[in-house]
Design an enzyme around this catalytic site. Structure first.
Site, mmCIF file in Angstrom:
data_model
loop_
_atom_site.group_PDB
_atom_site.id
_atom_site.type_symbol
_atom_site.label_atom_id
_atom_site.label_comp_id
_atom_site.label_asym_id
_atom_site.label_seq_id
_atom_site.Cartn_x
_atom_site.Cartn_y
_atom_site.Cartn_z
ATOM 1 N N GLY A 86 2.692 2.629 10.611
ATOM 2 C CA GLY A 86 3.725 3.644 10.413
ATOM 3 C C GLY A 86 4.467 4.034 11.682
ATOM 4 N N SER A 108 3.351 -1.776 10.362
ATOM 5 C CA SER A 108 4.790 -1.918 10.555
ATOM 6 C C SER A 108 5.315 -3.319 10.237
ATOM 7 C CB SER A 108 5.189 -1.490 11.965
ATOM 8 O OG SER A 108 4.859 -0.125 12.174
ATOM 9 N N GLY A 132 2.830 -0.959 4.231
ATOM 10 C CA GLY A 132 2.979 0.436 3.841
ATOM 11 C C GLY A 132 4.442 0.797 3.648
ATOM 12 N N GLY A 133 5.043 1.389 4.657
ATOM 13 C CA GLY A 133 6.409 1.912 4.579
ATOM 14 C C GLY A 133 7.419 0.946 3.968
ATOM 15 N N ASN A 178 0.880 -1.173 0.000
ATOM 16 C CA ASN A 178 0.000 0.000 0.000
ATOM 17 C C ASN A 178 0.915 1.220 0.000
ATOM 18 O OD1 ASN A 178 -1.813 2.038 0.452
ATOM 19 N ND2 ASN A 178 -2.252 1.468 2.585
ATOM 20 N N LYS A 182 0.217 4.300 -0.444
ATOM 21 C CA LYS A 182 -0.370 5.549 0.075
ATOM 22 C C LYS A 182 -0.053 6.702 -0.885
ATOM 23 C CE LYS A 182 -0.035 3.455 4.580
ATOM 24 N NZ LYS A 182 0.094 3.596 6.018
ATOM 25 N N GLU A 226 -6.579 5.509 7.596
ATOM 26 C CA GLU A 226 -6.261 6.898 7.239
ATOM 27 C C GLU A 226 -7.453 7.561 6.557
ATOM 28 O OE1 GLU A 226 -2.609 5.950 5.235
ATOM 29 O OE2 GLU A 226 -1.731 5.433 7.178
ATOM 30 N N GLU A 262 -5.670 -3.981 10.805
ATOM 31 C CA GLU A 262 -4.580 -3.018 10.957
ATOM 32 C C GLU A 262 -4.798 -2.192 12.219
ATOM 33 O OE1 GLU A 262 -2.560 -2.205 6.949
ATOM 34 O OE2 GLU A 262 -4.232 -0.819 7.106
ATOM 35 N N HIS A 279 -9.487 2.050 4.748
ATOM 36 C CA HIS A 279 -8.208 2.184 5.458
ATOM 37 C C HIS A 279 -8.368 3.185 6.598
ATOM 38 C CE1 HIS A 279 -4.054 3.123 6.336
ATOM 39 N NE2 HIS A 279 -3.744 1.974 5.755
HETATM 40 P P1 PGA Z 1 2.833 0.564 7.557
HETATM 41 O O1 PGA Z 1 1.367 0.802 6.911
HETATM 42 O O2 PGA Z 1 3.301 -0.770 7.017
HETATM 43 O O3 PGA Z 1 3.658 1.715 7.083
HETATM 44 O O4 PGA Z 1 2.657 0.518 9.030
HETATM 45 C C1 PGA Z 1 0.463 -0.250 6.741
HETATM 46 C C2 PGA Z 1 -0.837 0.271 6.186
HETATM 47 O O5 PGA Z 1 -1.281 1.353 6.606
HETATM 48 O O6 PGA Z 1 -1.461 -0.381 5.331
#
Ligand code: PGA
Length: 247
Positions: A170, A209, A230-231, A9, A11, A97, A164, A95
């Protein structure tokens, strides 16, 4: 048997040029990977380029969002047919966010799932509790509410759930395997109440994470069927290590 499912993802990261660079590096790193569904969710503006690069590979394309109407006067929104037309097979819906910054409610999530399903998109539906909710002992109540309201009048077809925990996204603070398995097992139980035996086939991803260092342990949990990353998905070699967690 639930096939492991690993999705990036991105973002609001990566221009078209950066997407091209990533794909050129990533595709060869996973071309021999078998038994894992590999998905990448770039931003809308990079979808078409990504699709042309992913044709004839073992990697599928996802959008990060979709609107719940088919077309019309909804400035700035993207419809499901716009996504299928440019090669998206999946869409991430709900999500945290989007729930947090764009006021997406369970009802909106439900409407989006409904239309995505109508257009044949597979859905990665995100749920998860905040730190305050976890500390107040409300995690399971929140997950149950998000599942029941989000999946109201929705069939199990093409549904993937991503658990999540918001406090893990993050932050570098991953859920422990015990916390992940506990939540995933609870989610599976709720899916059983909604869908009966079909619940055994629904994949439940963990997100928050995820890194090359913790993916193996997370994937060893009985009800963790994959990851939404994500990251750690922004660098091709890192994401390839996650996808290749079995090696
Ligand atoms: P992250 O994000 O791996 O950076 O924690 C995961 C996500 O929000 O899907």
């Amino acid at each position: 048997m639930r096939t492991p499912f690993i999705s990036a993802n991105w973002k609001m990261n990566k221009t078209v040029d950066e997407t091209v660079l990533f794909m050129k590096e990533f595709i060869p790193l996973v071309k021999d990977t078998k038994g894992v569904d590999i998905v990448i969710a770039p931003p809308f503006t990079a979808l078409q380029t990504a699709f042309s690069l992913l044709k004839d590979t073992n990697i599928s394309l996802s959008a990060q969002n979709v609107f719940y109407e088919e077309k019309g006067a909804y400035t700035g929104e993207i419809s499901p047919s716009m996504l299928t037309e440019i090669g998206c097979s999946y869409v991430i819906i709900g999500h945290s966010e989007r729930r947090q910054y764009f006021n997406e409610t369970d009802e909106i999530v439900n409407k989006k799932i409904k239309i995505a399903q109508k257009y044949g998109l597979a859905i990665i539906m995100c749920i998860g509790e905040s730190l305050a909710e976890r500390e107040a002992g409300k995690t399971m109540d929140i997950l149950k509410k998000q599942l029941i309201n989000g999946l109201k009048h929705i069939s199990a077809e093409n549904i993937i759930i991503a658990y999540e925990p918001i406090w893990a996204i993050g932050t570098g603070k991953t859920a422990t395997t015990e916390q992940a398995q506990e939540a995933h097992n609870f989610i599976r139980g709720e899916l059983r109440s909604l869908y009966g035996k079909t619940a055994e086939e629904i994949r439940i991803l963990y997100g928050g994470s995820v890194t090359p260092d913790n993916i193996k342990a997370l994937m060893s949990c009985q009800d963790v069927d994959g990851a939404l990353v994500g990251g750690a998905s922004l660098k091709a070699d890192n994401f390839a290590k996650i996808v290749n967690f079995k090696k």
